[in-house]
Design an enzyme around this catalytic site. Sequence first.
Site, PDB file in Angstrom:
ATOM      1  N   HIS A 360     -12.363 -15.561  -1.925  1.00 36.29           N
ATOM      2  CA  HIS A 360     -11.374 -14.475  -1.853  1.00 36.29           C
ATOM      3  C   HIS A 360     -11.309 -13.679  -3.155  1.00 36.29           C
ATOM      4  O   HIS A 360     -10.384 -12.881  -3.325  1.00 36.29           O
ATOM      5  CB  HIS A 360      -9.981 -15.045  -1.573  1.00 36.29           C
ATOM      6  CG  HIS A 360      -9.793 -15.595  -0.199  1.00 36.29           C
ATOM      7  ND1 HIS A 360      -9.366 -14.824   0.862  1.00 36.29           N
ATOM      8  CD2 HIS A 360      -9.983 -16.838   0.299  1.00 36.29           C
ATOM      9  CE1 HIS A 360      -9.287 -15.576   1.949  1.00 36.29           C
ATOM     10  NE2 HIS A 360      -9.657 -16.810   1.632  1.00 36.29           N
ATOM     11  N   LYS A 548       3.536  -5.827  -1.217  1.00 35.56           N
ATOM     12  CA  LYS A 548       2.515  -6.823  -1.531  1.00 35.56           C
ATOM     13  C   LYS A 548       2.793  -7.365  -2.916  1.00 35.56           C
ATOM     14  O   LYS A 548       3.661  -6.852  -3.626  1.00 35.56           O
ATOM     15  CB  LYS A 548       1.109  -6.220  -1.464  1.00 35.56           C
ATOM     16  CG  LYS A 548       0.895  -4.971  -2.317  1.00 35.56           C
ATOM     17  CD  LYS A 548      -0.498  -4.384  -2.081  1.00 35.56           C
ATOM     18  CE  LYS A 548      -0.597  -3.746  -0.730  1.00 35.56           C
ATOM     19  NZ  LYS A 548      -1.848  -4.043  -0.026  1.00 35.56           N
ATOM     20  N   ARG A 549       2.079  -8.405  -3.280  1.00 37.24           N
ATOM     21  CA  ARG A 549       2.235  -8.980  -4.615  1.00 37.24           C
ATOM     22  C   ARG A 549       2.091  -7.884  -5.677  1.00 37.24           C
ATOM     23  O   ARG A 549       1.213  -7.031  -5.583  1.00 37.24           O
ATOM     24  CB  ARG A 549       1.156 -10.060  -4.810  1.00 37.24           C
ATOM     25  CG  ARG A 549       1.119 -10.728  -6.148  1.00 37.24           C
ATOM     26  CD  ARG A 549       0.213 -11.963  -6.069  1.00 37.24           C
ATOM     27  NE  ARG A 549      -1.101 -11.651  -5.538  1.00 37.24           N
ATOM     28  CZ  ARG A 549      -2.180 -11.393  -6.291  1.00 37.24           C
ATOM     29  NH1 ARG A 549      -2.074 -11.386  -7.611  1.00 37.24           N
ATOM     30  NH2 ARG A 549      -3.343 -11.140  -5.741  1.00 37.24           N
ATOM     31  N   LYS A 554      -3.398  -3.623  -7.775  1.00 37.59           N
ATOM     32  CA  LYS A 554      -2.852  -3.110  -6.523  1.00 37.59           C
ATOM     33  C   LYS A 554      -2.149  -1.765  -6.737  1.00 37.59           C
ATOM     34  O   LYS A 554      -1.795  -1.081  -5.787  1.00 37.59           O
ATOM     35  CB  LYS A 554      -1.902  -4.133  -5.891  1.00 37.59           C
ATOM     36  CG  LYS A 554      -2.636  -5.419  -5.472  1.00 37.59           C
ATOM     37  CD  LYS A 554      -1.683  -6.441  -4.892  1.00 37.59           C
ATOM     38  CE  LYS A 554      -2.370  -7.751  -4.568  1.00 37.59           C
ATOM     39  NZ  LYS A 554      -3.273  -7.682  -3.409  1.00 37.59           N
ATOM     40  N   THR A 656      -4.523  -8.039   4.228  1.00 35.70           N
ATOM     41  CA  THR A 656      -4.121  -8.243   5.621  1.00 35.70           C
ATOM     42  C   THR A 656      -2.871  -7.436   5.958  1.00 35.70           C
ATOM     43  O   THR A 656      -2.621  -7.145   7.120  1.00 35.70           O
ATOM     44  CB  THR A 656      -3.861  -9.736   5.912  1.00 35.70           C
ATOM     45  OG1 THR A 656      -2.943 -10.259   4.944  1.00 35.70           O
ATOM     46  CG2 THR A 656      -5.156 -10.529   5.880  1.00 35.70           C
ATOM     47  N   LYS A 660      -1.518  -5.390   9.491  1.00 32.65           N
ATOM     48  CA  LYS A 660      -0.198  -5.505  10.116  1.00 32.65           C
ATOM     49  C   LYS A 660       0.437  -4.127  10.286  1.00 32.65           C
ATOM     50  O   LYS A 660       1.046  -3.826  11.319  1.00 32.65           O
ATOM     51  CB  LYS A 660       0.699  -6.407   9.274  1.00 32.65           C
ATOM     52  CG  LYS A 660       0.207  -7.832   9.157  1.00 32.65           C
ATOM     53  CD  LYS A 660       0.883  -8.574   8.006  1.00 32.65           C
ATOM     54  CE  LYS A 660       0.117  -9.832   7.646  1.00 32.65           C
ATOM     55  NZ  LYS A 660       0.560 -10.424   6.371  1.00 32.65           N
TER      56      LYS A 660
END
Length: 808
Positions: A360, A548-549, A554, A656, A660
Amino acid sequence: MAEEERKRTVESLRKRFVATGHILWGRELSELTPHEMFRTVAATVKELLSENWIRTNRIYSEQKAKQVYYFSIEFLLGRLLNSNLINLGVKELLAEALKGLGISMTRYYEEEPDAGLGNGGLGRLAACFIDSLAALGMPGHGCSIRYQYGLFEQKIVDGQQVELPDRWLRDGFVWEYRKPDKAVNVRFGGNAWMRPRPDGSLELVHEGGMTVMAVPYDVPIVGANGKTVNTLRLWNAELNKDFTLYGVTQEQREERQRYQRFVESITEFLYPNDSSYEGRRLRLVQEYFFVSAGVQSIIRNQLKRGVPLHSMDEHVAIHINDTHPALVVAELMRLLVDVYELTWGEAWAVTRRVVAYTNHTIMPEALEKWPIDMFKPLLPRIYLIIEEINRRFLAEVRRRYPGDEERVRELSILQDGQVHMARLAIVGSHSVNGVAEIHSEILKNTTLHPFYEFYPERFNNKTNGVTHRRWLIGANPELAQLLDDTISPAWRTEPSYMADFARYADHHKVQQRVAEIKATRKKILARWLREKTGQRIDADTMFDIQVKRIHSYKRQLMNILYVIDAFERIKDGMAEDFLPTTVFFGGKAAPGYYIAKETIRLICAVAQRINNSQAAEGKLAVVFLENFGVSLGEAVYPAADISEQISTASKEASGTGNMKFMMNGAITLGTLDGANVEIRDAVGDENAIIFGMHADEVMNYYANGGYSVWDEYNGNPTIRRVLDRLVDGTYGDFRSLYDYLLRNNDEYFILKDFEAYRAAHEEAARRYRDKEAWRKSMIINIARSGRFSSDRTIREYASDIWGIRGVQ
């Protein structure tokens, strides 16, 4: 179900519920607290699923079915009551039964805590996978740790993240079954060496050390058909029954207290504080603890079934979810060689046929490594085994590449005083897969290139997926009903049929219904926010969401800088046509990750100013969703118009959350990174909004340089003004983030992509104003999301890697 049968079932459920409540509490139902009522509902559901759980295990045994064991340091389950009811097919029936008792079941769902067994995408993926295994009737089980405390409960106090203990087990975990009869011992420390025998062979000597009792707590995982019930086994570290703190001397008592504290610490926290040596060592202890317990349990089960260990691979597959369980390779070798006396060659052949590994991690610096001087004293026998694996492997490397010691260095499991866990996982596996097409190519071409050259046949791709049962059927029942009404309910068991929904992309009434459902979900989220926080937002605005984290790659920082720019333009009267927008952020920053926590502080400061500004009223609002997790996600994903997926290209393995959002009709605004590439390919450029540098451009800058953040700062007045706002007192003092960007040369290219990101938002607003075209895009995204179901992913794993099949 015929009406008479339905009535009998409802009456049976009502009687079962009443009897269960009386047995559990010894009181009338009217006297029960809300939490006691929840536990009564859950216990009733457990009674229903336990029969199929027993039946499932009996079938696996009778058919000698090959089974897969999915090892993951995290399983982010979320609440299980609603999904269990849906999968058992009794949600409406039980609700009707309770209604006859004057009880509304919906008020008790929130009594269930989110299980604190994971943090982010890694754990949620594992949860989706075991859901899909059960739904497809496949024999597959999870293996992890029963953490006493989750990551942390996030509170925003004075605009900053504060971490509180996540005491999710305070009232117990209603779904678990303790199995003390299946406990095993795990050994740490001591001294291990190989002693020559008179015949010239070697024998193991392992002296001293300490053992910890690992006790399994089993959680039933119910498939969508209700028939298959697999097992998530969570290991808890416990003291032996005969343990006592009493001793002859004070020194003995103190030693026993240290041992007690060591045992209790193993399964205490999801993520120990890794800022200290002891915290990092504890993480390694956790990894070996659940790996050793899990592998011992698997072998014991195989022997009970009469499986010869030489052919164990015909009956068992073990999957390593990222490198945290990579010690499976060495532990399986230890048991086969030391305990069950296979030869090294026999044991190694079995191990490599049994084990498979999912990577990952794109960034080489993030691949897990352990200092040998920490590893060896803690796991002396395991270290000897890894040494021997490495010695034999490097001999093979030297035979293939004579004289190429640089290649030997790149491939060595033991290098520069470190044990390289990804290398151990690759060498000891028969399959290595990435989790998105672009990720798998990057692994082959850069991150793991030396291993791809050596073992090209082992590398493959398995793009991630999410379970549509939780993220669509459970989270967005109105949309699920619309799919039933248009394309038939067959998509519920075969999500690829969702593609048929695309036929309705131009259908006016279906477009209208999709828009109404989205509006309803936005109102539900707005109401939840008002009730929980007092913040009022306009549900008629566009909902632009990034959850998200919190991490620099990100790029939540780029998002909030764009928000600052938009606010500046609104104040200056340069955005008269600005589309009314509510921007949502959500996610946790690791406690020791300063820049991530500063990013949250900036988001909260900007939100405070904008939300109290008359100039922004009716045009722009900002929300930070505190303590974002699975249950909150079930409300957030269906409400989104825009799905922010803006990581630096080449950094996100898959993602992911993007799936969603897509499944619920949000439009992806993102870079060509991770699974965004495949989402764009699935829906077309007209139904996604893509911006920014491509992965090859980013990697070229990293490899060859040529980027100067100061060129962006000095050459672009917009960027300069936005960054200056960080230090001029407008929002407080954010010199930390200002320096982070400018002094670190903007390591994730936030400023390089900033103008393209602005343009992407302008394009999103343009498209959103065209209501018919936007609704068509929503329908196309929903229809094409079926391919991102974890059912598809699991079928690929099952056929290509594990060699298992559905047996029910």
